[in-house]
Enzyme design. Sequence first.
Site, PDB file in Angstrom:
ATOM      1  N   ALA A 173       0.760  -1.193  -0.006  1.00 52.95           N
ATOM      2  CA  ALA A 173      -0.315   0.062  -0.164  1.00 52.95           C
ATOM      3  C   ALA A 173       0.725   1.219  -0.053  1.00 52.95           C
ATOM      4  O   ALA A 173       0.505   2.206  -0.767  1.00 52.95           O
ATOM      5  CB  ALA A 173      -0.846  -0.028   1.238  1.00 52.95           C
ATOM      6  N   ASP A 174       1.748   1.311   0.629  1.00 53.41           N
ATOM      7  CA  ASP A 174       2.784   2.248   0.780  1.00 53.41           C
ATOM      8  C   ASP A 174       3.501   2.560  -0.529  1.00 53.41           C
ATOM      9  O   ASP A 174       3.713   3.619  -0.973  1.00 53.41           O
ATOM     10  CB  ASP A 174       3.907   2.209   1.708  1.00 53.41           C
ATOM     11  N   ILE A 175       3.889   1.263  -1.156  1.00 54.79           N
ATOM     12  CA  ILE A 175       4.828   1.667  -2.482  1.00 54.79           C
ATOM     13  C   ILE A 175       3.624   2.049  -3.487  1.00 54.79           C
ATOM     14  O   ILE A 175       4.019   2.925  -4.273  1.00 54.79           O
ATOM     15  CB  ILE A 175       5.352   0.095  -2.736  1.00 54.79           C
ATOM     16  N   ALA A 178       3.118   5.960  -3.084  1.00 52.45           N
ATOM     17  CA  ALA A 178       4.572   6.402  -3.389  1.00 52.45           C
ATOM     18  C   ALA A 178       4.529   6.587  -5.039  1.00 52.45           C
ATOM     19  O   ALA A 178       4.845   7.308  -5.593  1.00 52.45           O
ATOM     20  CB  ALA A 178       5.594   5.724  -2.832  1.00 52.45           C
TER      21      ALA A 178
END
Length: 402
Positions: A173-175, A178
């Site tokens: 989810a972070d990637i 980003a």
Amino acid sequence: MIQRMQPLPLPLEGITVVAVEQAVAAPFATRQLADLGARVVKVERIDGGDFARGYDTAAAGLASHFVWCNRGKESVALDLKDPRGLDVVRRLVADADVFVQNLAQGAAARLGLDAATLCAAHPRLIAVDISGYGASGPYADKRAYDMLVQCEAGLVSVTGTPEQPVKAGIPAADIAAAMYAFSGVLAALVRRGTTGRGGPVEVSMLESLAEWMGHPLHHAMHGGTPPARTGLAHAVIAPYDAYPTADGGRVLLSVQNDREWRRLAQQVLDEPELADDPAYATNAARVENRERTDALVAKALGMLGTDEAVARLEGAGIACARLRDLREVAEHPQLAARDRWREVGSPVGPLRALLPPITLPGGEEARMGAVPRLGEHTGTVLRSLGMTDADVAELLRDGVVR
């Protein structure tokens, strides 16, 4: 005489980015910008900085997440609760092209650092707000960490075994957030080049990862059933799984059509009669008889070493891969052959790092700067804003900067 052309400069040379960021989503986005030539000023808390600095000490004493996401940046440590610290950020933003933040929901607005406020004051500025669930809706104020968003976006529901759903082994989810923030900045820079205006960019972790769920989501929404969790196997193709080899390795292979099955049976399984056997001759039959199909493949590969198994499969034109652990990935022959490893500086000395996957032939190589220590560039950045040594000393004495 052939004149050698000068390499093209990095595409973001001359672009300045100010980031009030933490964890992974925003830092990974701004690292992409730094690699492509942008100057990235990373604003951190004075009391420990970006909390990702404290996740672990696995990278020669530094946190592996921080090393991964923060090379090539200038670290400035400020107390944003002090008006003087906040004024430094505002002065930095006034001369910046891009501002990125992923503070807790509402925190940037309370500081006057939300995209809407900043873009109203600076029409050429591109201001990025990265959040967990977006600025509105019933989840707007909900805490959002990567694994929580993986659950909310349904990724966990399709990952794992029939008995046990599992999270992805990377912060997906972070990637996802980003990379949409990164591409959003690039798109906004192109638009500013034609209109002269910047503007807000909004990215949420949930919406980013939900987009990545497109195949299973559309499959389920439009009349199908949600794809089953099948571990390393494929839900609707057989054989398509990982099989142990005689020397303790594992090889994953994929048979995509009945022609490939014929070659597998003849050249790898050494059982050519299986090519036309009604129990195996079609993919539908092999899926229906998955256990028997897998047993046949496992028996054949289990008598071969990993190298020999891969060679036999490749010789038969069967797609395959080794199941590598992370140490093996670090020594992957393809990455070595393509010269993808570099060393970057850090407070603990040089560390290996991969070149970013965006390659621009004919241009300068990605700028893989050092991983900064907390507040390493505070004095230099403050002086670039016109502050005197006495001004800097006063802020240091008062604990406004570090």
